[in-house]
Scaffold this active site. Structure first.
Site, mmCIF file in Angstrom:
data_model
loop_
_atom_site.group_PDB
_atom_site.id
_atom_site.type_symbol
_atom_site.label_atom_id
_atom_site.label_comp_id
_atom_site.label_asym_id
_atom_site.label_seq_id
_atom_site.Cartn_x
_atom_site.Cartn_y
_atom_site.Cartn_z
ATOM 1 N N LEU A 613 9.200 -28.746 20.631
ATOM 2 C CA LEU A 613 9.586 -29.248 21.952
ATOM 3 C C LEU A 613 9.576 -28.141 22.997
ATOM 4 O O LEU A 613 9.253 -28.350 24.141
ATOM 5 C CB LEU A 613 10.994 -29.841 21.902
ATOM 6 N N PHE A 618 14.815 -16.831 22.542
ATOM 7 C CA PHE A 618 15.437 -16.520 21.263
ATOM 8 C C PHE A 618 15.167 -17.556 20.191
ATOM 9 O O PHE A 618 15.508 -17.366 19.041
ATOM 10 C CB PHE A 618 16.953 -16.390 21.444
ATOM 11 N N LYS A 635 16.898 -26.076 16.255
ATOM 12 C CA LYS A 635 16.574 -24.806 16.878
ATOM 13 C C LYS A 635 16.338 -23.755 15.808
ATOM 14 O O LYS A 635 17.198 -23.495 14.979
ATOM 15 C CB LYS A 635 17.748 -24.401 17.757
ATOM 16 N N ASP A 734 21.364 -15.616 27.802
ATOM 17 C CA ASP A 734 20.057 -16.098 28.249
ATOM 18 C C ASP A 734 20.195 -17.371 29.083
ATOM 19 O O ASP A 734 19.793 -18.447 28.656
ATOM 20 C CB ASP A 734 19.174 -16.347 27.018
#
Ligand SMILES: *[C@@H]1O[C@H](CO)[C@@H](O)[C@H](O)[C@H]1NC(C)=O
Ligand SMILES: *[C@@H]1O[C@H](CO)[C@@H](O)[C@H](O)[C@H]1NC(C)=O
Ligand SMILES: *[C@@H]1O[C@H](CO)[C@@H](O)[C@H](O)[C@H]1NC(C)=O
Ligand SMILES: *[C@@H]1O[C@H](CO)[C@@H](O)[C@H](O)[C@H]1NC(C)=O
Ligand SMILES: *[C@@H]1O[C@H](CO)[C@@H](O)[C@H](O)[C@H]1NC(C)=O
Ligand SMILES: *[C@@H]1O[C@H](CO)[C@@H](O)[C@H](O)[C@H]1NC(C)=O
Ligand SMILES: *[C@@H]1O[C@H](CO)[C@@H](O)[C@H](O)[C@H]1NC(C)=O
Ligand SMILES: *[C@@H]1O[C@H](CO)[C@@H](O)[C@H](O)[C@H]1NC(C)=O
Ligand SMILES: *[C@@H]1O[C@H](CO)[C@@H](O)[C@H](O)[C@H]1NC(C)=O
Length: 889
Positions: A613, A618, A635, A734
């Site tokens: 996706l 990271f 993730k 981030d």
């Protein structure tokens, strides 16, 4: 053609042949073909003037294209037609979704000087035809799925200065001709599966300044040649199988600032000539088989910031001279056979934040002046033979986050002054010593401390009820002492295992099975199970605050390399789906979801590229459909180097804590799966994608309806989520529009909150690139402060807010050379531009109310992105200001 060639020969002097050949053609047809093939919609629908299209630079006569920059355009199509642009000198196709083989026809681009194909999905072999690009000076193919060997035909690229092939699946050895490239300045091939020796003559004839080959299977020794010309500035060979000694000739490289050679098999001593490498900043050689003494010559490297010699065979004492290293921040020598006193001179270095002497044979005492105005955050002295008492002056170490004194020969009692170390949060470990006396009630003041271990001493008396002040406590160990009396009623105590209190004959009460008699049994139990959100939050806050001022071991070049960073997709994608890797650990934190999640299906989903996706700094995010029908977003963390396995339990605990974060604008993990050295985090799948997609993709669709109120509520939600993180002392690493998810109601959820805990920038190869965030969002001061801070987060938030207001990317070519969104907006008054030229006119022209609100929000964004960190408002204040705008309408 033959005729033309002859014709050319006659004209040598006036024009070069190539120019003449090109002059016959016009690239218009090719450019139209490229536009159609790649669907480059923003190249004007008016065909006429391709030279005015974005990312194009033409020859003087406007007939041929010399530069084509299609980077960051989400392109997927066939790029072969580009090879028809015969005058092309500069081609940048980086950061797209291009796949298949690299077109061999690119070998026809004989004028090409710069070729960047990095961060795509190019697979297969590197085409040997690229060897025909005789003018090529820069070749970047990093972060793709390339396999096979580095083709020998590339030997002909004699002009090459920059050669980047990191983050692929390349095998075989580094060809010896790489050593013959006389113009080579930078060579990176890290994170591949390269084996064999380094070329004998690498660097001997070139300008080599940067060599980064970490995380391969290279063997043999470091060739003397790489230091021969003395130009080298950065040498990174971490995580290979290299042997031999550190060459003495390193002294020639007086400009060498960065040496990372940890996790290899180097032997021998550190050459005294290291002292001639006066610009050395980072020296990391942990986990090797180096021996001898730590040479005092390091003290000549006055800029030395990090010295990591952990887990080698060093002996002797720490040289006094190292006290001269005024810039030293981390001194790590654990796991050696060093002895003698704790080096007081090193401790006097004002910038020292980490002293790790653990696992040695240090046999002195803890000096009284240990923390005179120091910045020490980590004092790790465990597993030594340190004698004497803990000096009361330890209370002066007010910046300490972690104090580890376990497994020594410490005597005397625990000084109450320890209670002054209010910042102590990670751990206080005094276990396995000879401490006696009672536990000082002052310990109760350590309200951020997560882990307390005083086990295996001769401590006596009661456990003071004042310890209930340690509201962040998660792990306690009082076992094997002489403690007596009832265990205070305090959730962290009763929730602990009885082993935390065992081995004390006189203790009674929960969690021990020996009750204290009859008076105490029924009261106090009422709030026992009421683990409120608040307590959990306090706990999380203290556990994570470490990163408030974490030392980032990063150089400017690393900021550049951050984008070059290798996703490890390559390796896994290839393994295919038939051999499913072995799952080491997995858990689902949300009870009612446990049934619906299948770990095998999760892993399988991440092995398929089509499920991808999003690709962040990271992590890479995949969509995973469970057999139950539940859709997850998974993730996959990048660059979790191989040490991850050793830190697994700690990591799992962190995840569990994060999963309990109670705020509606944060994306919490709902579970995890670990296999091999890969960590997958499970999250709910959010239908409306990321804020970046919402701002930059949906606005391009014809059905797009401008909606400022939604944008404002998103801006407020994001600020609230971040303000909450800061409230629990967690700094985001981030912040970017790509890391903000939108649920079905367009409520924003800030993602990537885990990385700040899971990617420890102070460790191993992860440190090289895993810091500081996404391009365009990085506050200017990070480049020199090397610290991730709360004001830094405010800046990144300000960039997001500017994106919301302008519908522009944080970095756009249109802004001009070296100008990002922040500079562009701040520079608008100077350019005499009106707000409409900055704000997205599609919104600001809809109504006066919208316009007024947008201008007010713009003021907030300008404050947030002030170049002086101290002038930026706190996020709490930002929330207030934005809410005021919202309420005034
Ligand atoms: C073609 O498009 C360019 C860039 O969008 C624009 O500047 C130019 O005016 C257009 N020309 C015509 C003839 O429409
Ligand atoms: C361009 O390259 C392809 C593949 O390498 C080759 O077949 C073709 O002949 C080349 N075309 C020209 C005009 O050189
Ligand atoms: C690829 O390498 C070149 C040369 O060093 C560099 O200019 C470029 O920025 C790199 N590309 C990316 C995406 O980092
Ligand atoms: C290198 O990779 C290629 C392609 O994946 C493979 O066919 C070959 O066997 C590998 N060679 C070695 C020595 O591993
Ligand atoms: C590299 O250059 C040396 C000296 O010019 C030469 O002897 C050697 O054969 C070259 N190596 C390769 C692989 O081209
Ligand atoms: C290193 O520097 C010192 C003094 O600056 C000099 O005497 C010595 O020759 C240099 N070279 C080596 C190999 O140590
Ligand atoms: C140390 O760093 C400073 C600042 O970057 C630099 O100016 C100086 O030249 C360095 N010193 C040495 C000896 O390289
Ligand atoms: C390290 O070196 C010592 C002696 O120099 C040797 O006995 C030992 O086997 C080496 N260890 C490894 C892992 O190479
Ligand atoms: C510390 O250990 C070293 C090496 O074993 C020994 O020579 C020295 O005497 C010891 N020092 C003290 C103070 O015990």
């Amino acid at each position: 053609m033959g005729f033309l060639f002859l014709f050319c020969l006659l004209f040598i002097g006036a024009f070069s042949c190539a120019q003449l050949v090109i002059a016959q053609g016009n690239d218009e047809a090719t450019m139209l073909a490229i536009r159609d093939e790649l669907g480059v919609s923003w190249w004007g629908s008016n065909n006429s003037d391709f030279c005015s299209w974005i990312g194009i630079r033409c020859s003087l006569d406007q007939s041929t294209v010399e530069m084509l920059d299609l980077s960051h355009r989400e392109l997927r199509g066939n790029v072969t037609p580009v090879s028809q642009l015969r005058a092309l000198k500069w081609l940048d196709l980086s950061n797209n979704f291009l796949h298949g083989s690299i077109p061999s026809a690119f070998g026809n681009l004989s004028e090409l000087e710069f070729l960047d194909l990095s961060s795509n999905k190019f697979g297969g072999l590197i085409p040997m035809e690229l060897g025909r690009l005789r003018n090529l000076r820069s070749l970047n193919m990093s972060d793709n799925l390339l396999t096979g060997k580095i083709p020998n035909e590339l030997e002909a690229l004699e002009m090459l200065q920059e050669f980047h092939i990191s983050g692929n699946g390349l095998n075989g050895s580094i060809p010896s001709w790489v050593g013959n490239l006389t113009h080579l300045i930078a060579f990176t091939a890290y994170e591949n599966v390269l084996e064999g020796k380094l070329p004998e003559n690498l660097g001997s004839v070139s300008e080599l300044q940067l060599l980064n080959l970490h995380s391969n299977y290279l063997e043999g020794s470091i060739p003397e040649s790489i230091f021969a010309l003395g130009k080298l500035e950065v040498l990174i060979l971490t995580q290979n199988r290299l042997t031999g000694t550190i060459p003495n000739s390193i002294w020639k490289c007086t400009g060498l600032s960065n040496v990372r050679i940890g996790n290899n098999r180097f032997v021998g001593t550190i050459p005294k000539a290291i002292g001639n490498v006066s610009s050395l900043r980072y020296f990391e050689a942990d986990n090797n088989n180096l021996s001898g003494e730590i040479v005092p010559e390091f003290s000549l490297c006055s800029n030395l910031t990090l010295l990591n010699l952990a887990f080698n065979g060093f002996t002797g004492t720490i040289p006094q001279e190292l006290g001269q290293l005024g810039n030293l921040q981390e001194f790590i020598v654990s796991g050696n056979s060093l002895f003698g006193d704790i080096p007081t001179t090193v401790l006097k270095n004002k910038n020292l934040s980490k002293l790790d002497l653990s696992n040695n044979r240090f046999n002195g005492t803890i000096p009284g002046d240990i923390c005179n105005n120091s910045r020490l955050q980590f004092l790790l002295l465990g597993q030594n033979s340190i004698r004497g008492e803990i000096p009361p002056e330890i209370g002066n170490c007010v910046k300490l986050l972690d104090l580890e004194l376990g497994s020594n020969y410490l005597t005397g009692s625990i000084p109450p002054e320890i209670g002054h170390i209010k910042n102590l949060q990670i751990g206080l470990n005094l276990s396995f010593n000879h401490l006696h006396g009672s536990l000082p009630p002052e310990l109760g003041k350590l309200d951020k401390l997560v882990s307390l271990d005083v086990s295996n001493n001769q401590l006596s008396g009661n456990i003071p009820s004042a310890l209930k002040g340690m509201q962040s406590l998660i792990e306690v160990n009082f076992s094997n002492n002489l403690l007596t009396g009832p265990i205070p009623t305090f959730v962290p105590f009763q929730k602990s295992s009885n082993l935390s209190f065992s081995g004390n004959k006189g203790l009674c009460g929960e969690p021990l099975s020996s009750p204290c008699g009859f008076s105490n049994s029924s009261n106090g139990g009422n709030n026992h199970h009421k683990v409120s959100c608040k307590i959990i939050l306090a706990v999380i806050g203290s556990g994570l605050a470490v990163f408030v001022s974490v030392t980032i071991v990063v150089l400017l070049f690393m900021l550049r390399e951050r984008r070059e960073k290798a996703a490890k997709e390559a390796g896994v994608a290839e393994e295919g789906s038939n051999s499913l890797p072995l799952i080491i650990a997995g858990n689902v934190f949300v009870e009612n979801l446990g049934q619906a999640i299948d770990f095998d299906a999760v892993v399988k989903a991440t092995l398929k590229d089509s499920n991808k996706l999003n690709n962040g700094t990271f992590s890479t995010v995949y969509k995973a459909v469970m057999p139950s029908g539940l859709v997850l977003s998974v993730k996959r963390l990048k660059s979790m180097d191989r040490t991850i396995i050793h830190h697994q339990n700690k990591m799992i605990k962190e995840l569990e804590r994060l999963s309990k974060l109670c705020h509606g604008n944060l994306m919490r993990p709902i579970g995890f799966v670990i296999y091999e050295d890969t960590v997958l985090l499970l999250h709910h799948n959010f239908l409306n994608g990321t804020l970046a997609q919402y701002l930059h993709e949906s606005t391009k669709e014809s059905s797009y309806k401008p909606d400022w109120p939604t944008r404002l509520s998103i801006a407020i939600g994001v600020a609230e989520g971040l303000a909450f993180l800061h409230h629990v002392a967690l700094i985001h690493l981030d912040i970017s529009a790509s890391n903000i998810l939108l649920d079905a109601d367009f409520r924003p959820l800030v993602g990537e909150i885990e990385i700040s805990k899971l990617l420890d920038p102070s460790r191993g190869t992860a440190s090289i690139s895993a810091v500081a965030g996404s391009f365009g969002y990085i506050p200017p001061e990070y480049a020199y402060t090397m610290q991730v801070t709360a004001p830094g987060n405010v800046y990144s938030y300000g960039v997001v807010l500017l994106e919301i207001l302008t519908t522009r990317q944080p970095v756009e070519e249109e802004f001009g050379e070296g100008i990002d969104l922040v500079k562009w907006v701040h520079g608008a008054p100077g350019r005499g531009e009106t707000p409409e030229q900055i704000l997205d006119a599609k919104l600001s022209t809809v109504s006066f109310t919208w316009r007024r609100e947008m201008l007010a929000a713009l003021k907030v964004a300008l404050l947030c992105t002030d170049s002086t960190p101290a002038k930026r408002p706190k996020l709490k204040k930002v929330v207030e200001m934005l809410q005021e705008i919202n309420n005034s309408s």
